[in-house]
Motif scaffolding. Structure first.
Motif, PDB file in Angstrom:
ATOM      1  N   ASP A 144      86.436  44.744  43.498  1.00  0.00           N
ATOM      2  CA  ASP A 144      86.082  44.385  42.125  1.00  0.00           C
ATOM      3  C   ASP A 144      84.674  44.885  41.781  1.00  0.00           C
ATOM      4  O   ASP A 144      84.436  45.393  40.680  1.00  0.00           O
ATOM      5  N   TRP A 145      83.741  44.750  42.721  1.00  0.00           N
ATOM      6  CA  TRP A 145      82.374  45.227  42.502  1.00  0.00           C
ATOM      7  C   TRP A 145      82.363  46.744  42.331  1.00  0.00           C
ATOM      8  O   TRP A 145      81.634  47.282  41.495  1.00  0.00           O
ATOM      9  N   HIS A 146      83.167  47.423  43.103  1.00  0.00           N
ATOM     10  CA  HIS A 146      83.249  48.880  43.066  1.00  0.00           C
ATOM     11  C   HIS A 146      83.580  49.385  41.662  1.00  0.00           C
ATOM     12  O   HIS A 146      82.968  50.348  41.173  1.00  0.00           O
ATOM     13  N   GLN A 147      84.530  48.721  41.019  1.00  0.00           N
ATOM     14  CA  GLN A 147      84.976  49.171  39.703  1.00  0.00           C
ATOM     15  C   GLN A 147      83.876  49.072  38.653  1.00  0.00           C
ATOM     16  O   GLN A 147      83.811  49.883  37.729  1.00  0.00           O
ATOM     17  N   THR A 148      83.009  48.078  38.779  1.00  0.00           N
ATOM     18  CA  THR A 148      81.993  47.847  37.750  1.00  0.00           C
ATOM     19  C   THR A 148      80.614  48.369  38.147  1.00  0.00           C
ATOM     20  O   THR A 148      79.671  48.258  37.357  1.00  0.00           O
ATOM     21  N   HIS A 149      80.485  48.936  39.344  1.00  0.00           N
ATOM     22  CA  HIS A 149      79.187  49.443  39.786  1.00  0.00           C
ATOM     23  C   HIS A 149      79.277  50.868  40.340  1.00  0.00           C
ATOM     24  O   HIS A 149      78.789  51.804  39.732  1.00  0.00           O
ATOM     25  N   ARG A 151      81.693  52.993  40.494  1.00  0.00           N
ATOM     26  CA  ARG A 151      82.415  53.937  39.629  1.00  0.00           C
ATOM     27  C   ARG A 151      81.590  54.402  38.438  1.00  0.00           C
ATOM     28  O   ARG A 151      81.908  55.411  37.813  1.00  0.00           O
ATOM     29  N   LYS A 152      80.525  53.699  38.126  1.00  0.00           N
ATOM     30  CA  LYS A 152      79.673  54.126  37.022  1.00  0.00           C
ATOM     31  C   LYS A 152      78.960  55.439  37.337  1.00  0.00           C
ATOM     32  O   LYS A 152      78.397  56.074  36.440  1.00  0.00           O
ATOM     33  N   HIS A 181      73.276  55.524  38.803  1.00  0.00           N
ATOM     34  CA  HIS A 181      74.269  54.512  39.192  1.00  0.00           C
ATOM     35  C   HIS A 181      74.719  54.717  40.644  1.00  0.00           C
ATOM     36  O   HIS A 181      74.853  53.745  41.406  1.00  0.00           O
TER      37      HIS A 181
END
Length: 282
Positions: A144-149, A151-152, A181
């Motif tokens: 979940d963290w990966h998707q919002t951090h 991946r930016k 990022h």
């Protein structure tokens, strides 16, 4: 009272096989829930090796030893726009890869695809997506963290290496934003996720590591962010451990080729520019 005791004994004796049978049936039901179901038709994974999320799913297929009979790979030609064709949009309306298809079901998010493969493909080792709630929570927490951090950071890779290949003008601004990022994600993973364990979710590799390595792994060959990775000891150790797996070279060979080709061309252009400058009369 003796009659009552005798009746109770008879009831107990008669009930014993029933209880044993119920326990057996219940145990079988639990086992059936825990055992990954077997399928008659293979899953179909649509992918392209330049896509970070697609590489994560492909990595799981190879790393977990999933046979082609269970997951069939189909490469989508992003370069020619196949992902926007009517044929592919009928498969995945979002027009993106990866996509996993099974009997009318289409999954278009890489983390959900990996979870589904772990849950449904026979003989996938538990450590990839653990059944234990606490261990699984650690995997999901990073995903979940990966998707919002993490991946930016994608605009850095896209605008540096891919935009011109797709006929687009690279944006230096978007590239710089993506680089910031990626560097922030690298420092976080090094200082927190990998501070106490060999891998992101514990002592064993999991799909969290595949998601992260598909994103950050190729940057070890980048001339800007490679040196950043080299200065972060936990990230550097983890990347070396991931790179040592047999599947890593196959999955990353094409994206590494793109990076190396760019670096060679950039170096040549810089050298030619320097030589031209020296040749000009002063």
């Amino acid at each position: 009272s003796s009659d009552l005791a005798q009746a109770a004994m008879e009831c107990s004796t008669a009930a014993a096989p029933i209880a044993l049978c119920a326990a057996y049936v219940g145990g079988c039901a639990v086992a059936a829930l825990l055992e990954p179901r077997r399928r008659q038709n293979a899953l179909v994974l649509f992918y392209h090796p330049i896509s970070q999320p697609a590489r994560a799913c492909w990595s799981l297929q190879l790393a977990a030893g999933i046979a082609p009979a269970d997951v069939e790979l189909r490469r989508v030609a992003l370069e020619s726009g196949e992902h926007k064709s009517a044929e592919f949009l009928a498969v995945n309306p979002t027009g993106s890869v990866p996509a996993l298809v099974e009997d009318g079901l289409c999954i278009g998010e890489s983390h959900t695809i990996m979870r589904y493969m772990c849950e449904t493909v026979p003989r996938v080792a538990d450590h990839w997506y653990p059944r234990d709630p606490r261990r699984r929570a650690r995997v999901d927490d990073y995903l979940d963290w990966h998707q919002t951090h993490t991946r930016k950071g994608v605009p850095f890779f896209f605008h540096k290496y891919m935009a011109s290949r797709f006929g687009m003008d690279p944006s230096d601004t978007r590239r710089a934003e993506g680089k910031a990022h990626y560097e922030s994600a690298m420092r976080h993973v090094d200082a927190h996720a990998l501070a106490e364990h060999a891998f992101l979710a514990g002592p064993e590799v999991s799909i969290a590591d595949l998601a992260c390595y598909s994103e950050l792994g190729p940057l070890q060959w980048d001339d800007e962010l490679g040196p950043v990775m080299a200065r972060l000891p936990n990230l550097r150790r983890w990347a070396a451990a991931m790179r040592a797996h047999r599947w890593a070279d196959e999955v990353n060979s094409e994206v590494r080729g793109v990076i190396v080709k760019y670096q060679v061309a950039a170096s040549r252009a810089a050298r030619e520019g320097s030589e031209a400058a020296r040749a000009r009369p002063t």
